[in-house]
Design an enzyme around this catalytic site. Structure first.
Site, mmCIF file in Angstrom:
data_model
loop_
_atom_site.group_PDB
_atom_site.id
_atom_site.type_symbol
_atom_site.label_atom_id
_atom_site.label_comp_id
_atom_site.label_asym_id
_atom_site.label_seq_id
_atom_site.Cartn_x
_atom_site.Cartn_y
_atom_site.Cartn_z
ATOM 1 N N ALA A 192 7.090 -34.862 5.692
ATOM 2 C CA ALA A 192 6.138 -35.709 4.968
ATOM 3 C C ALA A 192 6.831 -36.388 3.801
ATOM 4 O O ALA A 192 7.742 -35.828 3.195
ATOM 5 C CB ALA A 192 4.990 -34.868 4.439
ATOM 6 N N ASP A 193 6.369 -37.589 3.523
ATOM 7 C CA ASP A 193 6.817 -38.288 2.315
ATOM 8 C C ASP A 193 5.768 -38.230 1.215
ATOM 9 O O ASP A 193 6.102 -38.269 0.033
ATOM 10 C CB ASP A 193 7.171 -39.741 2.641
ATOM 11 C CG ASP A 193 8.480 -39.779 3.400
ATOM 12 O OD1 ASP A 193 8.466 -39.619 4.627
ATOM 13 O OD2 ASP A 193 9.538 -39.905 2.740
#
Ligand SMILES: CSC[C@@H](O)[C@@H](O)C(=O)COP(=O)(O)O
Length: 379
Positions: free
Chosen positions: A261-262
């Protein structure tokens, strides 16, 4: 930023055997140029925050945790090596100005702004009592170095929790095959990795049948970087085109998907590498569990949903030319291009979120996650 060619692939390996994209000792930072992998192992010397900013923007270093740490350390190196005649207030203003500059290098990954905010607060707290500039600089350097150390421990904890959860959730299977997208391994972090860390943990526990990695166009983080790490670690693995995901799932060859995830919004909507949403839709259609593995620093409780996430758009050249923009032209001249680097997978398509503090699951009837409640309980 100066390039130092380093002949063998052993140069990307620590004594402990794990790949290292960030090589740091006090006063010196070298970043493995990930644009050149898997064919060349070249480290670039990063001497200051300007070099750090450029290395992040140009994808020398990429991956949410790695860019945060590289940014923090580039400034640590800059202040370690400079003569400074100012006061503690001058040191604090300089650090804060440079942190604001570093955060502008890439917008989507929250780890970068989270690191900058933590370092900024630390600087402001230190200057309240410090009389000398060197005290402020030293506090900054210590905190940046701690981020590097903490990230590996956090990834190992993600690997542990993820493998445990998957083993109990898929207990009727002797071994499982896992699909991942983009690169979330040692190269995207300080070491070990998040989603790839879970795959590493599954492999070391003997529960992994096979890992599948997507190419991850247009920058090919999957075929160039994840494949490189999987081969390096001798994990049984197969590369597929992004467009082969649904067919692979339909063939019954995937038991779970794990991605990184960013930025994760408070409800669990997750921004990650472009194409993640396609993979999640496909997994949902085929009844396959879809996991996000990320440190708590990837969670942004200030936004309630993924609609508020700023998605970075990258150069048209990455699509128009081969090799993520570095090779020859492959698309028709004159075509217009839309090249978002990330997409947002809605929480309802995500089975659970694996963190270093444990696994965030939904109440049976919920489409969203109570991430705030999880973090408060985990304290
Ligand atoms: C542990 S890395 C998690 C994410 O940063 C990763 O999945 C990803 O999307 C990386 O994108 P990139 O554009 O290569 O920085």
């Amino acid at each position: 930023m100066s390039a130092e060619a380093n002949g063998s692939s052993a140069a990307a390996t620590t004594a402990g055997g794990s790949l290292q994209s960030i090589c740091y000792e006090r006063g010196s930072l070298r970043l493995l140029d990930q644009r050149k992998l898997p064919l060349e192992t070249v480290y670039l010397d990063v001497k200051d925050s300007t070099d750090g900013w450029t290395a992040i923007r140009d994808m020398v270093v990429r991956g949410a945790p790695a860019i945060a740490i590289a940014a923090a350390l580039s400034l640590a190196v800059e202040v370690s090596n400079r003569d400074f005649n100012g006061t503690s207030e001058d040191a604090s203003s300089l650090l804060i100005k440079k942190l604001e500059y570093l955060v502008s290098s890439r917008p989507t990954a929250v780890n970068l702004s989270d690191a900058v905010e933590k370092l900024r607060s630390l600087v402001l707290k230190t200057v309240e009592t410090a009389t000398e500039a060197k005290t402020v600089f030293q506090a900054y350097i210590d905190a940046a170095e701690t981020m590097l150390i903490d990230d590996v421990a956090s990834n190992k904890a993600i690997g542990f929790h993820g493998a445990k959860h998957l083993r109990s959730n898929l207990e009727d299977l002797e071994k499982i095959s896992v699909l991942t997208h983009c690169n979330t391994g040692s190269l995207a972090t300080a070491g070990y990795g998040t989603a790839l860390g879970v795959i590493r943990a599954l492999q070391s526990e003997g529960f992994l049948e096979e890992a599948f990695c997507t190419e991850t166009r247009p920058f090919n983080q999957g075929s160039r970087l994840t494949a490189f790490e999987l081969v390096h670690d001798r994990i049984p693995a197969t590369l597929i085109a992004d467009s082969a995901v649904a067919a692979l799932m339909k063939a019954g060859r995937v038991n779970a998907v794990i991605v990184g995830a960013d930025r994760i919004a408070a409800n669990g909507d997750t921004a990650n590498k472009i194409g993640t949403y396609n993979v999640a839709l496909s997994a949902f259609h085929h009844g396959i569990q879809f996991y996000v593995a990320a440190p708590i620093t990837s969670i942004d409780l200030s936004i309630s949903s993924g609609e508020q996430i700023v998605i970075e758009e990258r150069s048209a050249k990455e699509l128009l030319h081969s090799d993520g923009g570095r090779g020859k032209q492959v698309a028709a001249s004159g075509i217009s291009v839309w090249n978002p680097a990330f997409d947002v997978t809605p929480a309802r398509l995500i089975t659970a979120i694996i963190t270093e503090k444990g696994v965030i699951i939904k109440k049976a009837s919920d489409e969203a996650f109570d991430i705030k409640g999880f973090i408060e309980n985990a304290k």
